[in-house]
Design a protein around this motif. Structure first.
Motif, PDB file in Angstrom:
ATOM      1  N   ALA A 134       0.709  -1.081  -0.068  1.00 54.87           N
ATOM      2  CA  ALA A 134      -0.081  -0.070   0.030  1.00 54.87           C
ATOM      3  C   ALA A 134       0.674   1.363  -0.020  1.00 54.87           C
ATOM      4  O   ALA A 134       1.899   1.108   0.813  1.00 54.87           O
ATOM      5  CB  ALA A 134      -0.857   0.200   1.220  1.00 54.87           C
ATOM      6  N   ARG A 148      -4.153   1.130  -2.289  1.00 50.91           N
ATOM      7  CA  ARG A 148      -3.533   0.031  -3.004  1.00 50.91           C
ATOM      8  C   ARG A 148      -4.608   0.031  -4.264  1.00 50.91           C
ATOM      9  O   ARG A 148      -5.749  -0.084  -4.440  1.00 50.91           O
ATOM     10  CB  ARG A 148      -3.985  -1.399  -2.416  1.00 50.91           C
ATOM     11  CG  ARG A 148      -3.357  -2.441  -2.888  1.00 50.91           C
ATOM     12  CD  ARG A 148      -3.669  -3.730  -2.075  1.00 50.91           C
ATOM     13  NE  ARG A 148      -2.093  -3.622  -0.934  1.00 50.91           N
ATOM     14  CZ  ARG A 148      -2.769  -4.116   0.058  1.00 50.91           C
ATOM     15  NH1 ARG A 148      -3.770  -4.826   0.631  1.00 50.91           N
ATOM     16  NH2 ARG A 148      -1.568  -4.123   1.077  1.00 50.91           N
ATOM     17  N   ALA A 172      -8.057  -5.768   3.359  1.00 49.00           N
ATOM     18  CA  ALA A 172      -6.593  -5.389   3.368  1.00 49.00           C
ATOM     19  C   ALA A 172      -6.163  -5.706   4.609  1.00 49.00           C
ATOM     20  O   ALA A 172      -4.758  -5.648   5.016  1.00 49.00           O
ATOM     21  CB  ALA A 172      -6.602  -3.872   3.174  1.00 49.00           C
ATOM     22  N   VAL A 220      -0.972  -3.199   5.945  1.00 49.72           N
ATOM     23  CA  VAL A 220      -1.626  -1.828   5.713  1.00 49.72           C
ATOM     24  C   VAL A 220      -1.527  -1.069   7.376  1.00 49.72           C
ATOM     25  O   VAL A 220      -1.317   0.017   7.351  1.00 49.72           O
ATOM     26  CB  VAL A 220      -3.010  -1.770   5.064  1.00 49.72           C
ATOM     27  CG1 VAL A 220      -3.662  -0.452   5.106  1.00 49.72           C
ATOM     28  CG2 VAL A 220      -2.891  -2.423   3.838  1.00 49.72           C
TER      29      VAL A 220
END
Length: 172
Positions: free
Chosen positions: A14, A67, A101, A106
């Motif tokens: 990310a 992302r 995610a 992240v």
């Protein structure tokens, strides 16, 4: 005979950046999608939804993770008070990661970006509050150098149970 099964492709990293005013709608959707009594002391948001950005916390206070062009998380960093005597402290006032995610780094990337941003602003400490029953978040914070500095027992009543408010912090 060689193994011909394809290994799963790695999840792309990310990219973390400062929020922009144009991110407000996507951030609001993300915030509502991840709402849970595991981390929120507020009731579930209902329509009409409040704006995500407020006069007190705008884009300047948020870092977002993207992302593939999609927002998958955010962290809100601000001052805990307006007092000059604690201007050296920054506080994480929100961290959210999209369900799809989670477990991909992240949250960790956002937390590290918050540390870097607090340092950039000249802070000496970074603090946060986390609900006692939010074990995944507490593990993440501890793994990034945050230590429990206090507990307010049964500070909130959520989903029929009393929940501790855990205060964590770290030096920068």
């Amino acid at each position: 005979m060689p193994d011909t099964t394809a290994s799963p492709s790695p999840v792309p990293a990310a990219r973390v950046r400062r929020a922009a005013s144009g991110d407000e709608e996507a951030l609001g959707r993300l915030d509502r999608a991840v709402w849970s009594p595991l981390h929120s002391v507020q009731p579930r948001p209902e329509e009409p939804y409040e704006p995500f950005f407020t006069p007190r916390t705008g884009p300047r206070d948020h870092l977002v993770a993207e992302r593939a062009g999609r927002l998958v998380g955010y962290v809100r960093v601000g001052r805990p008070t307006a007092l000059a005597s604690n201007a050296h402290v920054r506080q994480i006032n929100g961290l959210a990661v999209a369900e799809e995610a989670r477990g991909t780094g992240v949250g960790r990337a956002l937390l590290r970006a918050a540390v870097a941003e607090a340092r950039r602003q000249g802070a000496r400490r970074l603090t946060l509050r986390v609900l006692g029953h939010n074990a995944p978040a507490r593990r993440l914070y501890a793994s990034e150098g945050f230590a429990v500095e206090g507990v307010q027992p049964e500070e909130f009543h959520l989903d029929g149970a009393y929940v501790d408010d855990v205060l964590m912090g770290r030096r920068l």
